[in-house]
Write an enzyme that holds these catalytic residues in place. Sequence first.
Site, PDB file in Angstrom:
ATOM      1  N   TRP A 129       0.645  -1.359   0.079  1.00 19.39           N
ATOM      2  CA  TRP A 129      -0.221  -0.012   0.148  1.00 19.39           C
ATOM      3  C   TRP A 129       0.590   1.729  -0.042  1.00 19.39           C
ATOM      4  CZ3 TRP A 129       2.496   2.156   4.648  1.00 19.39           C
ATOM      5  CH2 TRP A 129       2.397   1.249   4.860  1.00 19.39           C
ATOM      6  N   LYS A 156      -3.535  -8.486  -7.153  1.00 22.48           N
ATOM      7  CA  LYS A 156      -3.876  -8.210  -5.959  1.00 22.48           C
ATOM      8  C   LYS A 156      -3.665  -6.849  -5.672  1.00 22.48           C
ATOM      9  CE  LYS A 156      -4.040  -9.048  -1.775  1.00 22.48           C
ATOM     10  NZ  LYS A 156      -5.050  -7.767  -1.354  1.00 22.48           N
ATOM     11  N   PRO A 157      -4.038  -5.773  -5.902  1.00 16.81           N
ATOM     12  CA  PRO A 157      -3.535  -4.991  -4.478  1.00 16.81           C
ATOM     13  C   PRO A 157      -3.439  -5.031  -3.111  1.00 16.81           C
ATOM     14  CG  PRO A 157      -5.592  -4.077  -6.188  1.00 16.81           C
ATOM     15  CD  PRO A 157      -4.559  -5.130  -6.497  1.00 16.81           C
ATOM     16  N   GLU A 201      -5.094  -4.246   0.422  1.00 14.63           N
ATOM     17  CA  GLU A 201      -6.370  -3.823   0.110  1.00 14.63           C
ATOM     18  C   GLU A 201      -7.042  -2.658   0.985  1.00 14.63           C
ATOM     19  OE1 GLU A 201      -9.632  -5.599   3.570  1.00 14.63           O
ATOM     20  OE2 GLU A 201      -7.775  -5.803   4.142  1.00 14.63           O
ATOM     21  N   SER A 220       5.873  -7.059   3.763  1.00  5.89           N
ATOM     22  CA  SER A 220       6.118  -8.107   5.296  1.00  5.89           C
ATOM     23  C   SER A 220       6.630  -8.674   4.667  1.00  5.89           C
ATOM     24  CB  SER A 220       5.070  -7.827   6.361  1.00  5.89           C
ATOM     25  OG  SER A 220       4.936  -8.598   6.146  1.00  5.89           O
ATOM     26  N   GLU A 264      10.015  -9.326  -2.382  1.00  5.59           N
ATOM     27  CA  GLU A 264      10.356  -8.164  -2.171  1.00  5.59           C
ATOM     28  C   GLU A 264       9.604  -7.640   0.012  1.00  5.59           C
ATOM     29  OE1 GLU A 264      11.666  -4.637  -1.127  1.00  5.59           O
ATOM     30  OE2 GLU A 264      10.266  -4.209  -2.548  1.00  5.59           O
ATOM     31  N   CYS A 306      10.890   0.229   2.704  1.00  3.99           N
ATOM     32  CA  CYS A 306      11.626  -0.447   2.327  1.00  3.99           C
ATOM     33  C   CYS A 306      12.491  -0.109   2.851  1.00  3.99           C
ATOM     34  CB  CYS A 306      10.784  -1.854   2.324  1.00  3.99           C
ATOM     35  SG  CYS A 306      10.787  -1.910   1.095  1.00  3.99           S
ATOM     36  N   GLU A 329      11.489  -4.062  11.754  1.00  3.41           N
ATOM     37  CA  GLU A 329      11.206  -3.254  10.893  1.00  3.41           C
ATOM     38  C   GLU A 329       9.939  -2.058  11.387  1.00  3.41           C
ATOM     39  OE1 GLU A 329      10.408  -2.311   6.199  1.00  3.41           O
ATOM     40  OE2 GLU A 329       9.148  -4.139   7.080  1.00  3.41           O
TER      41      GLU A 329
END
Length: 487
Positions: free
Chosen positions: A151, A175-176, A178, A227, A248, A282, A378
């Site tokens: 996102w 799939k992007p 949500e 993640s 990634e 990231c 992270e």
Amino acid sequence: MTIRRENFINGAYTPALDGRTSDLVDPATEEVFGSAALSSAADVDAAYQAARAAAEQWSRTTPAARQRALYLLADAVERHAGEFADLESRETGKPRDTLEQWDITTAMTDLRFFAGAARVLEGRAAGEYLEGFTSYIRREPIGVVGQITAWNFPLPMAVWKAAPALAAGNTVVLKPAESTPSSTLLLAELAARVLPPGVFNVVTGDRATGEAVARHPVAGLVSLTGSVRAGRQVAAAAGAQLTRLHLELGGKAPAVVFDDVDLDTIVEPLAMSSFYNGGQDCTGSTRLLVHERVHDDFAARFVAATDRVTCGAPHDKGVFYGPMSTADHLAAVEGFIDRLPSHARVLTGGRRMPRPGYFFPPTVVADVRQDDEIVQNEVFGPVVTIQPFGTDDEALALANGTPYGLAASVWTNDLVRANRFTRELAAGCVWVNYHLPLVSEMPQGGFGQSGYGKDMSVYALEEYTRIKHVMTFNGGAYLPMEAIANA
């Protein structure tokens, strides 16, 4: 006005088969402004069947035809740049200037790069490696690929995934995230004007939808940006079919600052690379490792630079970054600060901003130790740690002392030292005297728990191909079995 987003399958918008939806929330106001299809395994299957039906034709197109289609798509994105900026600003809370100057421009640039790269795939030289036979290499499309994006950069990531896959002759089910589906759906709508139906499909939904994308038997490769947790889940789902993976994942990028640099010069670019997009990047610099001789001086200057970084709503004046993406993500960022050990000190920031929206100020934490949670895990928010080091060896040990290996930087005027650190820093991208810029021609991807596989560059294009060895008998007498065995 309430909007409703549907899947884009086989060249047309399609509601979820069972009619379920999820809310779309403006992170700058916390208001629900629309809904998106919450796709089930049946919806994902419909997308894959469309992609499989389209794959035979699309895989046989020439590189020149694919190039032209991607160039036309890039031109369409450019014409609709304002619409893309409106959609992403509403769903991510990003300032429009940032979207127009980086996100949208990056998407257009990368589409044009992969359009050209479609025509320059390489293979080893054909030749007679066995007497009487000629061998050569074919690079072929994998077929149908499943893709899942995050996102934080919805449109650029959709392009990083789809463009090399399409350029290589594959069809796509993407799939992007949500919470940010709209710009990817608009990209698919524009793509349908230049691509055959079923070549580029988009399904919206949650984690279960992503698992269905990863698990589907039609997928020849599954690519994820997300993640480490998401990477493990996708790997487990795809493992049932032994599907190829491209992951990634997260990062915990160190910036190693030596005592031979001009502190006044470097604090601004370091603050930018640390807090760009609210730290929801990231590759951003999250761990500042500073030589002990200048540590305190640097910390003071960096805090002053941090206090000049502005966080606010997309249309606030002079905003550098917007809100955290969701209420859950804001709570996760706050949790890192709430769990800080007693020896750590918050030098600035550290508490949610007192206004509607998921706003968190730029935050600097000092006196941390290498095994602290905030150093090892992270945060993915506007939170930076500062640690001192004494020697080059110690700096390398600290920089490489996390499970991640996505990005890093070294700040020094010593060429010999810079060369050593670019060699020994365990990261997929290393900058010298800067941090953050990426270009289409160079790969993005990491080591360790930052995943494997590359986005951007011809290396990404190669990810979406399979290699076939073709050997042709050149005629004459057939060799006896023992001659072939001993060749």
